[in-house]
Design a protein around this motif. Sequence first.
Motif, PDB file in Angstrom:
ATOM      1  N   UNK A 178       0.764  -1.351   0.142  1.00  0.00           N
ATOM      2  CA  UNK A 178      -0.373   0.142  -0.036  1.00  0.00           C
ATOM      3  C   UNK A 178       0.993   1.371  -0.044  1.00  0.00           C
ATOM      4  N   UNK A 179       0.694   2.256  -0.365  1.00  0.00           N
ATOM      5  CA  UNK A 179       1.028   3.074  -0.323  1.00  0.00           C
ATOM      6  C   UNK A 179       1.511   3.879   1.229  1.00  0.00           C
ATOM      7  N   UNK A 180       0.763   3.674   2.167  1.00  0.00           N
ATOM      8  CA  UNK A 180       1.004   4.271   3.803  1.00  0.00           C
ATOM      9  C   UNK A 180       2.419   2.836   3.818  1.00  0.00           C
ATOM     10  N   UNK A 181       1.950   1.791   3.333  1.00  0.00           N
ATOM     11  CA  UNK A 181       3.322   1.095   2.967  1.00  0.00           C
ATOM     12  C   UNK A 181       4.713   1.226   2.612  1.00  0.00           C
ATOM     13  N   UNK A 182       4.722   1.880   1.740  1.00  0.00           N
ATOM     14  CA  UNK A 182       5.852   2.039   1.418  1.00  0.00           C
ATOM     15  C   UNK A 182       6.608   2.658   1.731  1.00  0.00           C
ATOM     16  N   UNK A 183       5.630   4.308   2.333  1.00  0.00           N
ATOM     17  CA  UNK A 183       6.418   5.045   2.715  1.00  0.00           C
ATOM     18  C   UNK A 183       7.568   5.421   4.208  1.00  0.00           C
ATOM     19  N   UNK A 184       6.813   4.295   4.707  1.00  0.00           N
ATOM     20  CA  UNK A 184       7.553   3.425   5.687  1.00  0.00           C
ATOM     21  C   UNK A 184       8.413   2.887   5.746  1.00  0.00           C
ATOM     22  N   UNK A 185       9.069   2.142   4.200  1.00  0.00           N
ATOM     23  CA  UNK A 185       9.497   1.355   3.689  1.00  0.00           C
ATOM     24  C   UNK A 185      10.212   2.558   3.489  1.00  0.00           C
ATOM     25  N   UNK A 186      10.171   3.579   2.813  1.00  0.00           N
ATOM     26  CA  UNK A 186      11.278   4.569   1.715  1.00  0.00           C
ATOM     27  C   UNK A 186      12.073   5.334   3.443  1.00  0.00           C
ATOM     28  N   UNK A 187      11.099   5.407   4.652  1.00  0.00           N
ATOM     29  CA  UNK A 187      12.176   6.289   5.390  1.00  0.00           C
ATOM     30  C   UNK A 187      12.679   5.101   5.819  1.00  0.00           C
ATOM     31  N   UNK A 188      12.880   3.742   6.137  1.00  0.00           N
ATOM     32  CA  UNK A 188      13.503   3.429   6.815  1.00  0.00           C
ATOM     33  C   UNK A 188      14.920   3.285   6.003  1.00  0.00           C
ATOM     34  N   UNK A 189      14.816   3.094   4.318  1.00  0.00           N
ATOM     35  CA  UNK A 189      15.834   3.117   3.611  1.00  0.00           C
ATOM     36  C   UNK A 189      16.602   4.495   3.538  1.00  0.00           C
ATOM     37  N   UNK A 190      16.286   5.761   4.135  1.00  0.00           N
ATOM     38  CA  UNK A 190      16.391   6.533   3.919  1.00  0.00           C
ATOM     39  C   UNK A 190      17.219   6.838   5.119  1.00  0.00           C
ATOM     40  N   UNK A 191      16.664   6.714   6.354  1.00  0.00           N
ATOM     41  CA  UNK A 191      17.237   6.807   7.776  1.00  0.00           C
ATOM     42  C   UNK A 191      18.344   5.432   8.235  1.00  0.00           C
ATOM     43  N   UNK A 195      22.871   0.282   3.075  1.00  0.00           N
ATOM     44  CA  UNK A 195      23.483  -0.796   3.014  1.00  0.00           C
ATOM     45  C   UNK A 195      25.179  -0.813   3.756  1.00  0.00           C
ATOM     46  N   UNK A 196      24.467  -0.023   5.325  1.00  0.00           N
ATOM     47  CA  UNK A 196      25.954  -1.174   5.911  1.00  0.00           C
ATOM     48  C   UNK A 196      26.649  -0.421   6.107  1.00  0.00           C
ATOM     49  N   UNK A 197      27.002   0.657   5.233  1.00  0.00           N
ATOM     50  CA  UNK A 197      28.255   1.747   5.263  1.00  0.00           C
ATOM     51  C   UNK A 197      28.432   2.771   6.723  1.00  0.00           C
ATOM     52  N   UNK A 198      27.432   2.754   7.140  1.00  0.00           N
ATOM     53  CA  UNK A 198      27.523   3.843   8.855  1.00  0.00           C
ATOM     54  C   UNK A 198      27.530   5.150   8.037  1.00  0.00           C
ATOM     55  N   UNK A 199      26.915   5.145   6.928  1.00  0.00           N
ATOM     56  CA  UNK A 199      26.348   6.832   7.018  1.00  0.00           C
ATOM     57  C   UNK A 199      25.185   6.910   5.820  1.00  0.00           C
ATOM     58  N   UNK A 200      24.520   8.290   5.980  1.00  0.00           N
ATOM     59  CA  UNK A 200      23.245   8.382   5.826  1.00  0.00           C
ATOM     60  C   UNK A 200      23.313   8.916   3.989  1.00  0.00           C
ATOM     61  N   UNK A 201      23.787   8.344   3.356  1.00  0.00           N
ATOM     62  CA  UNK A 201      23.875   8.556   2.512  1.00  0.00           C
ATOM     63  C   UNK A 201      23.131   7.910   0.641  1.00  0.00           C
ATOM     64  N   UNK A 202      22.160   7.488   1.369  1.00  0.00           N
ATOM     65  CA  UNK A 202      20.545   6.995   0.714  1.00  0.00           C
ATOM     66  C   UNK A 202      19.031   7.525   0.992  1.00  0.00           C
ATOM     67  N   UNK A 203      18.575   7.588  -0.154  1.00  0.00           N
ATOM     68  CA  UNK A 203      16.964   7.974  -0.267  1.00  0.00           C
ATOM     69  C   UNK A 203      16.482   6.491  -0.438  1.00  0.00           C
ATOM     70  N   UNK A 204      14.965   6.807  -0.205  1.00  0.00           N
ATOM     71  CA  UNK A 204      14.537   5.879   0.198  1.00  0.00           C
ATOM     72  C   UNK A 204      13.985   5.419  -2.234  1.00  0.00           C
ATOM     73  N   UNK A 205      13.705   6.833  -2.487  1.00  0.00           N
ATOM     74  CA  UNK A 205      12.984   7.080  -3.506  1.00  0.00           C
ATOM     75  C   UNK A 205      13.175   7.787  -4.475  1.00  0.00           C
ATOM     76  N   UNK A 206      13.925   7.321  -5.784  1.00  0.00           N
ATOM     77  CA  UNK A 206      13.895   8.355  -7.293  1.00  0.00           C
ATOM     78  C   UNK A 206      13.577   7.704  -8.801  1.00  0.00           C
ATOM     79  N   UNK A 207      13.746   8.921  -9.780  1.00  0.00           N
ATOM     80  CA  UNK A 207      12.460   8.768 -11.196  1.00  0.00           C
ATOM     81  C   UNK A 207      13.393   9.949 -11.403  1.00  0.00           C
ATOM     82  N   UNK A 208      12.649   9.724 -12.884  1.00  0.00           N
ATOM     83  CA  UNK A 208      12.737  11.189 -13.393  1.00  0.00           C
ATOM     84  C   UNK A 208      11.254  11.687 -13.258  1.00  0.00           C
ATOM     85  N   UNK A 209      11.788  13.482 -13.518  1.00  0.00           N
ATOM     86  CA  UNK A 209       9.803  14.264 -13.439  1.00  0.00           C
ATOM     87  C   UNK A 209       9.069  13.640 -13.010  1.00  0.00           C
ATOM     88  N   UNK A 210       7.414  14.003 -13.271  1.00  0.00           N
ATOM     89  CA  UNK A 210       6.685  13.917 -12.854  1.00  0.00           C
ATOM     90  C   UNK A 210       5.878  12.505 -13.115  1.00  0.00           C
TER      91      UNK A 210
END
Length: 502
Positions: A178-191, A195-210
Amino acid sequence: MKRKTMKRFVVVLLVISMLAIAGCGSKSTNTEPGNHNVGEPVKIEIMANNYGTNPPQNDFVKKALDEALDTDITLTLGSADYATQLGTRIASGDFPDMFMLGSEELRKYSKMGVLLDMTPYMDQLSGYKEMVDADTIKLGLIDGKQYSLPKPIARKPAGILWIRKDWLDTLGLKVPTTTDELLKVLKAFTENDPDGNKKKDTYGFTGNDLTAFNALFGAYGLTNGGAQFISRDGKAINVLDQPEMKDALELIKQYISSGVVDPDVMSNTVSQLFEKASQGKAGVIYTDWTNIMKDDKVAIWKNANPQADWIALNPVAGPTGVAYDGHSDIGAPSEMFAISKNVEKDPEKLNKIIEMLNYVSTGEGAQLVQFGIKDTHFTETDGKITITDLGQQETNYTFLYQFTGRPNLEYLKVKFPNQVQYIEETFRREFIEALDGFIVPPDGFNKADSDRYITEEFIKFIYNKRPISEYNDFLKTLDSTFNYKLYKESAFEQLAKLGYRQ
């Protein structure tokens, strides 16, 4: 005196004979390869968009076509700004013999008298009519005249959501539905350092334009505003007028304000999108399978991280359970070609173009432009085509010669055997049926300006540069400043004639 009279008589007979032969040649409508007047090859210039791909110096498709058809084909290839490049040629009066164009150009150039009406020649295009169904061919009609030859419609767009399954496993998360579950996953991927590199260097989601947000608009049964008329329960609706459009914009604004979306999402190119995905900068992307799952793409992201595991994500459901990856315009041909009206003055060239279009539509000609040279680039056993290693390496450009299209699903499965599961996955999914391709904008309405305004305001809404509470004001401006009301009235009238009533 008798000798002079006899000489004159012989000369007259020779001239009459030559004119008769030339006349027969100019009326020829035989379009089978090889059955044409012997002489110099017929020069044909074809202008098209190359989509970033150019033929190699050793262009074996051109060579084979020229040998089979006794032609000298020249491809004049444009780029991302192809429509402008074509417009420049048309404005200068230097017309290519045949050229690719879109629906807007079709309407514009047909009114200018630039295009040849192919209606009288359709009976000669038997091969083309084997490739393209009758309903699709009708999309090339303007005022009942066949000014263009559409390719088969690619009814299934390839853009869907893709997710890093290995990141889900690392963080102990389930595949979101669901869209709610996806948002939670994206937050986890971001925060949560997936990738376990001890850095905050990832975003949950990307694409190009609208288009990046197509699946989120789809969770409300809507498009991103690029396509504005859709079929819902057999009726035509305008997506901008639907109350749930505000909800879709609010949801996307929530995603962006949560910090889970790549800040460059609106400016990313497709190549930049892939670069970020392959380098582990994002865990969910919206893109075509060819941009993430072709062999060369897989090799790149596997080389960067052997543990990476990208999988196709089913469309996520919105609050009412609706779920779509995006839309498919059932009224828009993938591409179409038109022939310059000037060609009508050269019957031999026109006959040769008709011969060429039939040749690349069926049999060995179709195989050539789809798969390359038989027994070099592909083999055929009991009707089954297999691409050779050399074929995989050398035939990435042959689509430039597919002037009448191809049977897309069958073609892709042969061309990309290692990607069959992703191809079939895309084709099995349901997409929102957009109807914009059926609509001819009325005089007094500038669709390009209107579309630009819609896109600009949508971006303001989702980036909180304009409050969504002003959405109704946006619609009023669209009607008053851009005459959108006229467009809607005309669109619904046209769609009603096709059986899509409000």
